[in-house]
Design an enzyme around this catalytic site. Structure first.
Site, short mmCIF file in Angstrom:
data_model
loop_
_atom_site.label_atom_id
_atom_site.label_comp_id
_atom_site.label_asym_id
_atom_site.label_seq_id
_atom_site.Cartn_x
_atom_site.Cartn_y
_atom_site.Cartn_z
N GLY A 1 54.09 33.69 26.76
CA GLY A 1 53.47 32.49 27.29
C GLY A 1 54.09 31.24 26.69
O GLY A 1 55.07 30.71 27.19
N ARG A 2 53.50 30.79 25.57
CA ARG A 2 53.92 29.51 24.98
C ARG A 2 55.42 29.37 24.74
O ARG A 2 55.97 28.30 25.02
CB ARG A 2 53.12 29.25 23.70
N ASP B 1 44.84 39.20 34.34
CA ASP B 1 44.43 39.52 32.96
C ASP B 1 43.00 39.07 32.73
O ASP B 1 42.76 38.04 32.09
CB ASP B 1 45.43 38.81 32.01
N LEU B 2 42.05 39.84 33.26
CA LEU B 2 40.64 39.43 33.12
C LEU B 2 39.88 40.31 32.14
O LEU B 2 38.70 40.08 31.89
CB LEU B 2 39.95 39.44 34.50
N LYS B 3 40.51 41.34 31.62
CA LYS B 3 39.94 42.17 30.54
C LYS B 3 38.46 42.52 30.79
O LYS B 3 37.58 42.11 30.05
CB LYS B 3 40.07 41.47 29.19
N LEU B 4 38.24 43.30 31.83
CA LEU B 4 36.86 43.64 32.19
C LEU B 4 36.16 44.40 31.07
O LEU B 4 36.74 45.32 30.47
CB LEU B 4 36.82 44.51 33.45
N TYR B 5 34.91 44.05 30.84
CA TYR B 5 34.11 44.77 29.84
C TYR B 5 32.64 44.65 30.23
O TYR B 5 32.05 43.59 30.11
CB TYR B 5 34.36 44.18 28.44
N ASP B 6 32.06 45.75 30.73
CA ASP B 6 30.67 45.72 31.18
C ASP B 6 30.21 47.17 31.31
O ASP B 6 30.92 48.09 30.88
CB ASP B 6 30.59 44.97 32.53
N ILE B 7 29.07 47.39 31.94
CA ILE B 7 28.64 48.77 32.17
C ILE B 7 29.54 49.37 33.26
O ILE B 7 30.11 48.65 34.08
CB ILE B 7 27.14 48.85 32.57
N LYS C 1 51.51 36.50 34.85
CA LYS C 1 50.20 36.86 34.31
C LYS C 1 49.21 35.72 34.53
O LYS C 1 49.39 34.61 34.05
CB LYS C 1 50.29 37.16 32.82
N THR D 1 46.03 41.10 20.09
CA THR D 1 47.11 40.78 19.13
C THR D 1 46.73 39.61 18.21
O THR D 1 47.47 39.32 17.27
CB THR D 1 48.42 40.45 19.88
O1 C5P Z 1 51.34 32.08 24.43
P1 C5P Z 1 51.41 33.55 24.12
O2 C5P Z 1 52.81 34.14 24.31
O3 C5P Z 1 50.82 33.89 22.78
O4 C5P Z 1 50.50 34.20 25.25
C1 C5P Z 1 50.03 35.51 25.20
C2 C5P Z 1 49.19 35.75 26.41
O5 C5P Z 1 48.78 37.11 26.38
C3 C5P Z 1 47.92 34.90 26.51
O6 C5P Z 1 47.71 34.61 27.88
C4 C5P Z 1 46.81 35.81 25.99
O7 C5P Z 1 45.58 35.57 26.62
C5 C5P Z 1 47.34 37.18 26.42
N1 C5P Z 1 46.88 38.33 25.64
C6 C5P Z 1 47.02 38.42 24.27
N2 C5P Z 1 46.59 39.53 23.60
C7 C5P Z 1 46.06 40.55 24.27
C8 C5P Z 1 45.93 40.49 25.67
C9 C5P Z 1 46.37 39.35 26.32
O8 C5P Z 1 47.56 37.51 23.66
N3 C5P Z 1 45.72 41.65 23.64
#
Ligand code: C5P
Length: 228
Positions: free
Chosen positions: A207-208, A59-65, A30, A118
């Protein structure tokens, strides 16, 4: 389930080193705001050079017109990535225009819509959207399904209900996964891998708990044992 690893480290070198250490796995990578804004298209190419079978979720989460979103979706499709996302709150028309624009691509990327981030708890979500997370996530998921999207981004706790109000093959991608009960950080609605499996999550995003582990490859091996 298909594991999606969030490459959120502070430099391209660190992200690529992480990817290299995971190159033996059939997983999704991602690429979010931080990496893409800083490292761009070359970073996507460097990832593919490490393992051409890595699947890439932008994962750029587009939001626009709607028209601007469709233009951006077309440019994203040209990058040759495998999946990207938009915000469901951009609305049905934006969803339709994005999907229509992508229809000319033979191998279009999968498109998901973000329902509720989340990091929201119920109170802060309701202040903005006027409904509970559960209610609004289902509404957004139905709208996404009806307008031809492939799935939604939600928490593991909405995944099963979303599957029941949409159709077969409609996917859920869920961040906020703490495979072995690791620190939640800024996430409000976190789930273990076991819960993710029970709730029929297709893509757990982690991620983390992976990149902050002293041995990310060992952590991924443990995760893959549970997933497969
Ligand atoms: O480090 P962690 O496991 O919390 O990472 C979650 C990843 O998912 C981050 O890159 C965050 O930007 C992404 N994300 C999120 N919630 C969303 C969409 C994407 O946490 N609804």
């Amino acid at each position: 389930m298909q594991l999606c690893v969030a490459l959120d480290l502070p430099s391209a070198e660190e992200n690529l080193a992480l990817a290299r250490s995971l190159s033996g796995y059939d997983i999704w990578m991602k690429v979010g705001f931080r990496s893409y804004i800083r490292d761009g298209k070359e970073f996507l190419e460097a990832l593919k050079a490490i393992n051409p079978d890595f699947k890439i979720f932008l994962d750029l989460k587009l939001y626009d017109i709607p028209n601007t979103m469709a233009d951006a979706a077309e440019e994203i499709a040209k990058l040759g990535i495998d999946m990207f996302n938009i915000h469901a709150s951009a609305g049905a028309k934006a969803m339709r225009e994005v999907m229509e624009r992508l229809s000319k691509f033979e191998n279009r990327p999968l498109v998901l819509a973000v329902t509720a981030l989340t990091s929201f708890d119920n109170g802060s979500f309701e202040t903005i959207y006027g409904k509970s997370i559960d209610e609004k996530a289902e509404e957004f998921a139905r709208m996404s399904y009806e307008n031809g999207l492939d799935g939604v981004v939600c928490s593991a706790f909405e995944s099963r209900a979303i599957k029941s109000v949409t159709g077969e093959g409609f996917m859920t991608l869920c961040p906020g996964i703490r495979p072995f009960g690791e620190d939640a950080g800024d996430q409000q609605r976190v789930a273990t891998l076991e819960t993710a499996a029970q709730e029929l999550v297709d893509f757990p995003v982690i991620g983390r708990p992976i990149y902050k582990d002293p041995e990310p490859a060992v952590k991924v091996a443990r995760i893959m044992e549970i997933i497969s």
